[in-house]
Design a protein around this motif. Structure first.
Motif, PDB file in Angstrom:
ATOM      1  N   PRO A  19      74.798  -0.750  62.996  1.00 10.61           N
ATOM      2  CA  PRO A  19      74.474  -2.053  63.608  1.00 10.61           C
ATOM      3  C   PRO A  19      73.035  -2.477  63.323  1.00 10.61           C
ATOM      4  N   ARG A  20      72.861  -3.758  63.036  1.00 12.79           N
ATOM      5  CA  ARG A  20      71.524  -4.303  62.842  1.00 12.79           C
ATOM      6  C   ARG A  20      70.863  -4.544  64.192  1.00 12.79           C
ATOM      7  N   PRO A  21      69.531  -4.495  64.212  1.00 12.86           N
ATOM      8  CA  PRO A  21      68.843  -4.762  65.477  1.00 12.86           C
ATOM      9  C   PRO A  21      69.182  -6.140  66.021  1.00 12.86           C
ATOM     10  N   GLY A  22      69.570  -6.185  67.265  1.00 12.00           N
ATOM     11  CA  GLY A  22      69.919  -7.456  67.879  1.00 12.00           C
ATOM     12  C   GLY A  22      68.692  -8.301  68.149  1.00 12.00           C
ATOM     13  N   PRO A  23      68.897  -9.549  68.583  1.00 19.39           N
ATOM     14  CA  PRO A  23      67.760 -10.443  68.846  1.00 19.39           C
ATOM     15  C   PRO A  23      66.843  -9.920  69.947  1.00 19.39           C
ATOM     16  N   ILE A  24      67.431  -9.228  70.933  1.00 14.28           N
ATOM     17  CA  ILE A  24      66.598  -8.714  72.027  1.00 14.28           C
ATOM     18  C   ILE A  24      65.663  -7.632  71.509  1.00 14.28           C
ATOM     19  N   ARG A  26      64.594  -7.315  68.414  1.00 16.25           N
ATOM     20  CA  ARG A  26      63.569  -7.951  67.570  1.00 16.25           C
ATOM     21  C   ARG A  26      62.498  -8.610  68.425  1.00 16.25           C
ATOM     22  N   ILE A  27      62.922  -9.267  69.500  1.00 18.50           N
ATOM     23  CA  ILE A  27      61.959  -9.916  70.393  1.00 18.50           C
ATOM     24  C   ILE A  27      61.049  -8.870  71.036  1.00 18.50           C
ATOM     25  N   ASN A  28      61.654  -7.736  71.453  1.00 21.70           N
ATOM     26  CA  ASN A  28      60.854  -6.674  72.050  1.00 21.70           C
ATOM     27  C   ASN A  28      59.841  -6.115  71.054  1.00 21.70           C
ATOM     28  N   ALA A  29      60.282  -5.949  69.801  1.00 21.10           N
ATOM     29  CA  ALA A  29      59.376  -5.431  68.774  1.00 21.10           C
ATOM     30  C   ALA A  29      58.229  -6.398  68.520  1.00 21.10           C
ATOM     31  N   ILE A  30      58.557  -7.685  68.443  1.00 23.13           N
ATOM     32  CA  ILE A  30      57.514  -8.697  68.225  1.00 23.13           C
ATOM     33  C   ILE A  30      56.556  -8.735  69.416  1.00 23.13           C
TER      34      ILE A  30
END
Length: 345
Positions: A19-24, A26-30
């Motif tokens: 699975p690819r990283p979900g939007p949540i 990615r947002i957490n990483a940013i």
């Protein structure tokens, strides 16, 4: 018999893709990256929050006539402008002598490895046009831009022409630097005129602030004698080790008495203020270990903050005792009226 790796390779066409990283995520990483960089920027100015941002903000916002329609917004803009100017100074200062910070303040961004020296130097040069554009945006015309440019010139000379190596030059540059920060902050807070603010009758606090800083700021150097010696800096406590300490019981109570005579504060506040100046000055004179000097410098900043509070009282006392016709402007720090200290935006 096939190994586990071979078996997995054979079955891979039939396994679902990872699975690819979900939007949540990615947002957490940013968010973590942004928080990390914001903390890095803050660490450049961390040690100057209590010694510069707080007292200069009290002086500028406490004495400037705030915009009557949006006082909170203008006050926040003024504090942000002050912090940006201070960030510019620290970017210059900490990229010039990173080895000193590695010895004395290893938690700062460059010695701790949060940012490379190359990137910090890039940020240093970017800060010059950034502060200039911010100054132009916060005030119409060149009112705030002029103290911004003058401050940048002072910072450049202070760091690149070794003006920090001589104790007396360092004290004068600190006096002018603090005055430019106070001037710009007050202009952002009030949207006032540069020439009216520079007038002694309109803003006597600025001139008084310059002399107080210029004659007592060597208080910050008592605790850093060894570090200054290693980098070739010759501060006043190094040049005049005994006289510099003897001067504190003279200068601090003297300035306190002058400020009290101008401000006419309540008796209890005057007693606290004068008593603190005596306590701080005699601590500098008698307690000479580094740990004691560090604590005494904290008390010195408390005394300096009270000095700034009294400067505000000076203006308010003048407003109360000076007879003026109703609704006529009083000539102190811009457009101050009898009904209150509000500027015209």
């Amino acid at each position: 018999m096939k190994s586990h790796t071979q078996a997995t390779a054979c079955l891979s066409p039939f396994l679902p893709p990872s699975p690819r990283p979900g939007p949540i995520r990615r947002i957490n990483a940013i968010s973590k990256d942004v928080a990390y960089h914001l903390e890095t920027v803050f660490l450049f100015t961390k040690s100057d929050i209590k010694t510069t941002v707080i007292p200069v903000s009290i002086l500028a916002i406490g004495t400037a006539p705030l915009c009557s329609s949006q006082p909170i917004e203008h006050a926040l803009k003024a504090i942000f402008w002050l912090w940006m100017i201070l960030l510019q100074f620290n970017l210059f200062n900490q990229t010039i002598s990173p080895e000193e910070d590695a010895e004395n303040k290893p938690w700062r961004p460059i010695p701790s490895g949060r940012i490379s020296l190359r990137n910090a130097i890039i940020a240093r040069w970017i800060s010059i046009p950034a502060c200039a554009m911010l100054s132009s945006y916060f005030a119409s015309g060149s009112a705030v831009l002029i103290p911004c440019i003058l401050f940048t010139v002072l910072v450049f000379m202070y760091n690149f022409f070794d003006c920090d190596k001589n104790g007396f030059a360092k004290s004068l540059f600190n006096g002018f630097g603090y005055s430019m920060m106070a001037l710009g902050t007050s202009l952002v807070a009030s949207s006032g005129s540069l020439f009216k603010t520079l007038n002694w009758k309109n803003f006597p606090e600025l001139t008084l602030f310059f002399f107080v800083i210029s004659t007592t700021i060597h208080a910050q150097d008592f605790q850093d004698v060894e570090g200054d010696r290693e980098v070739g800096r010759n501060t006043i406590p190094m040049m005049l080790p005994n006289i510099s300490r003897i001067s504190m019981p003279i200068l601090l109570p003297l300035w306190s008495a002058i400020v009290i005579s101008l401000s006419h504060p309540p008796s209890w506040l005057a007693a606290v203020y004068l008593g603190l100046s005596i306590l701080v000055s005699f601590r500098f004179l008698c307690l000479r270990e580094v740990k004691n000097d560090e604590w005494t410098y904290v008390l010195y900043n408390a005394w300096l903050s009270l000095t700034i509070v009294h400067m505000g009282l000076y203006k308010r006392y003048s407003i109360q005792v000076t007879p003026q016709p109703p609704y006529q402007s009083i000539p102190f720090s811009g457009n101050i009226t009898v009904s209150g200290q509000a500027g015209v935006c």
